[in-house]
Design a protein around this motif. Sequence first.
Motif, PDB file in Angstrom:
ATOM      1  N   ARG A 264       0.824  -1.211   0.000  1.00 48.38           N
ATOM      2  CA  ARG A 264       0.000   0.000   0.000  1.00 48.38           C
ATOM      3  C   ARG A 264       0.854   1.254   0.000  1.00 48.38           C
ATOM      4  NH1 ARG A 264      -3.360  -2.974   3.889  1.00 48.38           N
ATOM      5  NH2 ARG A 264      -5.026  -3.899   2.660  1.00 48.38           N
ATOM      6  N   ALA A 265       2.006   1.216   0.684  1.00 47.09           N
ATOM      7  CA  ALA A 265       2.901   2.376   0.723  1.00 47.09           C
ATOM      8  C   ALA A 265       3.431   2.696  -0.667  1.00 47.09           C
ATOM      9  CB  ALA A 265       4.057   2.119   1.678  1.00 47.09           C
ATOM     10  N   MET A 266       3.466   1.694  -1.555  1.00 45.61           N
ATOM     11  CA  MET A 266       3.934   1.902  -2.917  1.00 45.61           C
ATOM     12  C   MET A 266       2.776   2.163  -3.878  1.00 45.61           C
ATOM     13  SD  MET A 266       6.895  -1.024  -3.113  1.00 45.61           S
ATOM     14  CE  MET A 266       7.287  -0.675  -4.825  1.00 45.61           C
ATOM     15  N   GLY A 267       1.549   2.300  -3.357  1.00 43.93           N
ATOM     16  CA  GLY A 267       0.396   2.567  -4.202  1.00 43.93           C
ATOM     17  C   GLY A 267      -0.215   1.309  -4.790  1.00 43.93           C
ATOM     18  N   GLY A 268       0.119   0.155  -4.232  1.00 45.69           N
ATOM     19  CA  GLY A 268      -0.397  -1.108  -4.753  1.00 45.69           C
ATOM     20  C   GLY A 268      -1.278  -1.802  -3.750  1.00 45.69           C
ATOM     21  N   GLU A 269      -1.445  -3.111  -3.959  1.00 45.29           N
ATOM     22  CA  GLU A 269      -2.262  -3.893  -3.041  1.00 45.29           C
ATOM     23  C   GLU A 269      -1.751  -5.315  -3.018  1.00 45.29           C
ATOM     24  OE1 GLU A 269      -6.025  -5.159  -5.751  1.00 45.29           O
ATOM     25  OE2 GLU A 269      -6.035  -3.105  -5.005  1.00 45.29           O
ATOM     26  N   ILE A 270      -2.139  -6.032  -1.976  1.00 45.94           N
ATOM     27  CA  ILE A 270      -1.769  -7.436  -1.829  1.00 45.94           C
ATOM     28  C   ILE A 270      -3.053  -8.232  -1.607  1.00 45.94           C
ATOM     29  CG2 ILE A 270      -1.345  -7.222   0.648  1.00 45.94           C
ATOM     30  CD1 ILE A 270       0.978  -9.238   0.247  1.00 45.94           C
TER      31      ILE A 270
ATOM     32  N   PHE B 194      -0.242 -15.633  -2.620  1.00 49.06           N
ATOM     33  CA  PHE B 194      -0.218 -14.198  -2.341  1.00 49.06           C
ATOM     34  C   PHE B 194       0.111 -13.475  -3.636  1.00 49.06           C
ATOM     35  CE2 PHE B 194       0.624 -16.216   1.665  1.00 49.06           C
ATOM     36  CZ  PHE B 194      -0.045 -15.431   2.588  1.00 49.06           C
ATOM     37  N   THR B 195      -0.644 -12.440  -3.954  1.00 51.77           N
ATOM     38  CA  THR B 195      -0.420 -11.653  -5.159  1.00 51.77           C
ATOM     39  C   THR B 195      -0.196 -10.205  -4.753  1.00 51.77           C
ATOM     40  OG1 THR B 195      -1.872 -13.123  -6.408  1.00 51.77           O
ATOM     41  CG2 THR B 195      -1.366 -10.984  -7.395  1.00 51.77           C
ATOM     42  N   VAL B 196       0.888  -9.630  -5.245  1.00 53.82           N
ATOM     43  CA  VAL B 196       1.198  -8.234  -4.972  1.00 53.82           C
ATOM     44  C   VAL B 196       1.141  -7.484  -6.298  1.00 53.82           C
ATOM     45  CG1 VAL B 196       2.923  -6.616  -4.108  1.00 53.82           C
ATOM     46  CG2 VAL B 196       2.682  -8.857  -3.040  1.00 53.82           C
ATOM     47  N   ASP B 197       0.299  -6.456  -6.359  1.00 55.73           N
ATOM     48  CA  ASP B 197       0.187  -5.608  -7.546  1.00 55.73           C
ATOM     49  C   ASP B 197       0.776  -4.250  -7.204  1.00 55.73           C
ATOM     50  OD1 ASP B 197      -1.188  -7.355  -9.354  1.00 55.73           O
ATOM     51  OD2 ASP B 197      -2.979  -7.068  -8.128  1.00 55.73           O
ATOM     52  N   LEU B 198       1.773  -3.825  -7.996  1.00 53.24           N
ATOM     53  CA  LEU B 198       2.416  -2.527  -7.780  1.00 53.24           C
ATOM     54  C   LEU B 198       2.385  -1.730  -9.071  1.00 53.24           C
ATOM     55  CD1 LEU B 198       5.538  -3.686  -5.765  1.00 53.24           C
ATOM     56  CD2 LEU B 198       3.471  -2.634  -4.880  1.00 53.24           C
ATOM     57  N   PRO B 199       2.199  -0.423  -8.986  1.00 48.01           N
ATOM     58  CA  PRO B 199       2.137   0.409 -10.195  1.00 48.01           C
ATOM     59  C   PRO B 199       3.530   0.777 -10.703  1.00 48.01           C
ATOM     60  CG  PRO B 199       1.758   1.765  -8.280  1.00 48.01           C
ATOM     61  CD  PRO B 199       1.884   0.348  -7.788  1.00 48.01           C
TER      62      PRO B 199
ATOM     63  N   GLY C 178       9.270   4.796   2.745  1.00 45.96           N
ATOM     64  CA  GLY C 178       7.997   4.367   2.210  1.00 45.96           C
ATOM     65  C   GLY C 178       7.654   4.874   0.824  1.00 45.96           C
ATOM     66  N   LYS C 179       8.397   5.843   0.310  1.00 41.48           N
ATOM     67  CA  LYS C 179       8.112   6.324  -1.044  1.00 41.48           C
ATOM     68  C   LYS C 179       9.354   6.975  -1.634  1.00 41.48           C
ATOM     69  CE  LYS C 179       6.327  10.776   0.442  1.00 41.48           C
ATOM     70  NZ  LYS C 179       5.261  11.737   0.360  1.00 41.48           N
ATOM     71  N   PHE C 180       9.378   7.039  -2.953  1.00 42.94           N
ATOM     72  CA  PHE C 180      10.460   7.705  -3.651  1.00 42.94           C
ATOM     73  C   PHE C 180      10.015   7.973  -5.085  1.00 42.94           C
ATOM     74  CE2 PHE C 180      11.045   3.321  -4.752  1.00 42.94           C
ATOM     75  CZ  PHE C 180      11.561   3.330  -6.041  1.00 42.94           C
ATOM     76  N   GLU C 181      10.704   8.902  -5.727  1.00 37.00           N
ATOM     77  CA  GLU C 181      10.468   9.147  -7.145  1.00 37.00           C
ATOM     78  C   GLU C 181      11.656   8.611  -7.920  1.00 37.00           C
ATOM     79  OE1 GLU C 181       9.241  13.001  -8.387  1.00 37.00           O
ATOM     80  OE2 GLU C 181       8.003  13.304  -6.618  1.00 37.00           O
ATOM     81  N   LEU C 182      11.390   8.037  -9.078  1.00 35.30           N
ATOM     82  CA  LEU C 182      12.471   7.519  -9.903  1.00 35.30           C
ATOM     83  C   LEU C 182      13.341   8.671 -10.371  1.00 35.30           C
ATOM     84  CD1 LEU C 182      10.463   4.944 -12.000  1.00 35.30           C
ATOM     85  CD2 LEU C 182      11.934   4.494 -10.042  1.00 35.30           C
ATOM     86  N   GLY C 183      14.635   8.471 -10.314  1.00 36.18           N
ATOM     87  CA  GLY C 183      15.590   9.507 -10.699  1.00 36.18           C
ATOM     88  C   GLY C 183      16.680   8.918 -11.567  1.00 36.18           C
ATOM     89  N   ARG C 184      17.917   9.176 -11.192  1.00 37.21           N
ATOM     90  CA  ARG C 184      19.070   8.808 -12.000  1.00 37.21           C
ATOM     91  C   ARG C 184      19.963   7.844 -11.220  1.00 37.21           C
ATOM     92  NH1 ARG C 184      21.968  13.467 -15.517  1.00 37.21           N
ATOM     93  NH2 ARG C 184      23.126  12.081 -16.891  1.00 37.21           N
ATOM     94  N   ILE C 185      20.442   6.802 -11.902  1.00 34.32           N
ATOM     95  CA  ILE C 185      21.276   5.762 -11.318  1.00 34.32           C
ATOM     96  C   ILE C 185      22.578   5.680 -12.117  1.00 34.32           C
ATOM     97  CG2 ILE C 185      21.462   3.278 -10.805  1.00 34.32           C
ATOM     98  CD1 ILE C 185      19.203   4.594  -9.241  1.00 34.32           C
TER      99      ILE C 185
END
Length: 184
Positions: free
Chosen positions: A2-8, A20-25, A48-55
């Motif tokens: 849920r912290a990632m905007g998904g559900e289990i 168990f099924t985990v759906d993540l956006p 609990g959250k982050f925005e995609l950036g540069r690696i």
Amino acid sequence: ARAMGGEISLADNPDGGSIFTVDLPVQKAGPRLVASPAPEKTLRPQMGKFELGRILVIEDHAASALVITEALRAAGWEVDHAANAAAAREYMFDVGYQAILTDIHLPDESGDMILSTLRTTPGPNSEIPVLAVTADLTDTRRTACKAAGFVAMIEKPIRPRTMVATLADILMMGDSPDAWARVG
């Protein structure tokens, strides 16, 4: 999840046990997928959250470098690649990254030395997570990587989904002092 905007979800398995099924956006990771444009800004990860950036990926083996960079790009990150420590220095002290993935055994310097240099030299990446990339998964190597300050190890051969999930876990943990224990 849920912290990632998904559900289990949970379901009975007809052969026994549970499913168990985990759906993540997130976008699928893998070298065969086309990457989408990366976000324009990089933010310091928060618990609990982050925005995609540069690696930054520092990897001398061409096939491993391709799998790593394409998996990260397919997941939405912007990726820079350096084939050795000298090339990595062109990026490390000028460009801000969310994380760095470095091979332990490079032709011109060890990943341990890269991490040590990064931590002792002022710059935009002196405190970001650095992950070791290695085929040496012995307890001795794991202990050495942890002692050197790596936050986790990425196993070779590269498993794209596992690598992406590990990196996402680390970035969501932010400054958590037990990051190695939770993903290592």
